[in-house]
Scaffold this motif. Structure first.
Motif, mmCIF file in Angstrom:
data_model
loop_
_atom_site.group_PDB
_atom_site.id
_atom_site.type_symbol
_atom_site.label_atom_id
_atom_site.label_comp_id
_atom_site.label_asym_id
_atom_site.label_seq_id
_atom_site.Cartn_x
_atom_site.Cartn_y
_atom_site.Cartn_z
ATOM 1 N N MET A 272 0.841 -1.191 0.000
ATOM 2 C CA MET A 272 0.000 0.000 0.000
ATOM 3 C C MET A 272 0.876 1.240 0.000
ATOM 4 S SD MET A 272 -2.516 -1.334 3.058
ATOM 5 C CE MET A 272 -1.131 -1.994 4.005
ATOM 6 N N THR A 273 0.600 2.145 -0.901
ATOM 7 C CA THR A 273 1.192 3.473 -0.885
ATOM 8 C C THR A 273 0.000 4.413 -0.842
ATOM 9 O OG1 THR A 273 3.012 2.653 -2.231
ATOM 10 C CG2 THR A 273 2.797 5.041 -2.039
ATOM 11 N N VAL A 274 -0.379 4.767 0.371
ATOM 12 C CA VAL A 274 -1.658 5.421 0.602
ATOM 13 C C VAL A 274 -1.518 6.532 1.640
ATOM 14 C CG1 VAL A 274 -3.048 3.398 -0.019
ATOM 15 C CG2 VAL A 274 -2.234 3.647 2.314
ATOM 16 N N SER A 275 -2.517 7.392 1.692
ATOM 17 C CA SER A 275 -2.510 8.441 2.716
ATOM 18 C C SER A 275 -3.033 7.918 4.047
ATOM 19 C CB SER A 275 -3.341 9.642 2.259
ATOM 20 O OG SER A 275 -4.677 9.246 2.000
ATOM 21 N N SER A 276 -3.772 6.790 4.003
ATOM 22 C CA SER A 276 -4.304 6.201 5.232
ATOM 23 C C SER A 276 -4.252 4.679 5.138
ATOM 24 C CB SER A 276 -5.746 6.653 5.465
ATOM 25 O OG SER A 276 -6.311 5.944 6.542
ATOM 26 N N VAL A 277 -3.220 4.091 5.763
ATOM 27 C CA VAL A 277 -3.099 2.630 5.782
ATOM 28 C C VAL A 277 -4.292 2.024 6.515
ATOM 29 C CG1 VAL A 277 -1.729 0.710 6.716
ATOM 30 C CG2 VAL A 277 -0.589 2.607 5.574
ATOM 31 N N VAL A 278 -4.756 2.680 7.571
ATOM 32 C CA VAL A 278 -5.857 2.167 8.379
ATOM 33 C C VAL A 278 -7.108 1.974 7.520
ATOM 34 C CG1 VAL A 278 -7.404 2.699 10.316
ATOM 35 C CG2 VAL A 278 -4.956 3.154 10.510
ATOM 36 N N ASP A 279 -7.370 2.893 6.627
ATOM 37 C CA ASP A 279 -8.555 2.807 5.770
ATOM 38 C C ASP A 279 -8.505 1.539 4.915
ATOM 39 O OD1 ASP A 279 -11.006 3.969 4.528
ATOM 40 O OD2 ASP A 279 -9.706 3.997 2.751
ATOM 41 N N VAL A 280 -7.386 1.296 4.268
ATOM 42 C CA VAL A 280 -7.258 0.120 3.412
ATOM 43 C C VAL A 280 -7.223 -1.149 4.255
ATOM 44 C CG1 VAL A 280 -5.771 -1.067 1.742
ATOM 45 C CG2 VAL A 280 -6.116 1.406 1.564
#
Length: 190
Positions: A70-78
């Protein structure tokens, strides 16, 4: 953007994850590959753009595990969405799950899971691998070699070289010898 990995405890097909991503969450499939990017045929991957960033499903045929990057602004969301459907571990959970008193099949599986979520150099992962490399059980030493082979961390050179030169088990010596050559090559490139 934040990077992270989750490794699936049980085998997950690319099709099952694709259904989850596209049909359940409306993530957009990235079907265009960068022609200049390296393609790893041992680790085929599929990526999706989500509202918070990029998620890539990887079917690692080398260690026979599937995981997402994951390259995301919110790991928790994914993570929360993925964990609703799939049993998976992050690095800390994978490390906590390793029990060197288990049978050979369980120890090998657990070292594979840790290798997939290791990421950049991590001292706890290194220590867990070294503990296995120093085990009195040859099956654990062989299983622990998965981590230096997979991560290519040059910090493993002394331990792997020691096994390659003097392990009492010929299979462990052979495997360690090959990994030692690989790590020496990586060290020369750094």
């Amino acid at each position: 953007m934040i990077s992270g990995r989750l490794v699936f405890v049980n085998e997950v097909s690319a099709g099952a994850f694709s259904d989850f991503a596209e049909n359940q969450h409306n993530w957009t499939l990235n079907d265009e590959r960068d022609p200049d990017a390296d393609f790893d045929e041992d680790r085929p991957s599929v990526s999706w753009t989500t509202p918070v960033g990029l998620v890539t499903f990887i079917d690692d045929t080398v260690v026979r595990c599937q995981y997402i990057e994951m390259t995301v602004s919110s790991v928790v969301d994914v993570e929360s969405k993925v964990r609703e459907i799939f049993s998976c571990y992050d690095r800390e959970e994978a490390l906590a799950n390793v029990d060197l008193e288990q049978d050979e099949v369980c120890v090998r599986r657990d070292y594979r899971l840790v290798a997939c979520v290791a990421g950049d150099y991590n001292h706890r992962v290194f220590e867990l691998a070294v503990e296995g490399l120093r085990s009195s059980r040859s099956d654990i030493r062989e299983s622990a070699l998965i981590i230096p082979q997979y991560t290519h961390w040059v910090e493993f050179i002394p331990e792997v070289t020691r096994l390659g030169e003097s392990d009492p088990d010929s299979t462990v010596r052979r495997i360690a010898g090959g990994i030692s050559v690989l790590l020496e090559f990586v060290a020369e490139l750094e």
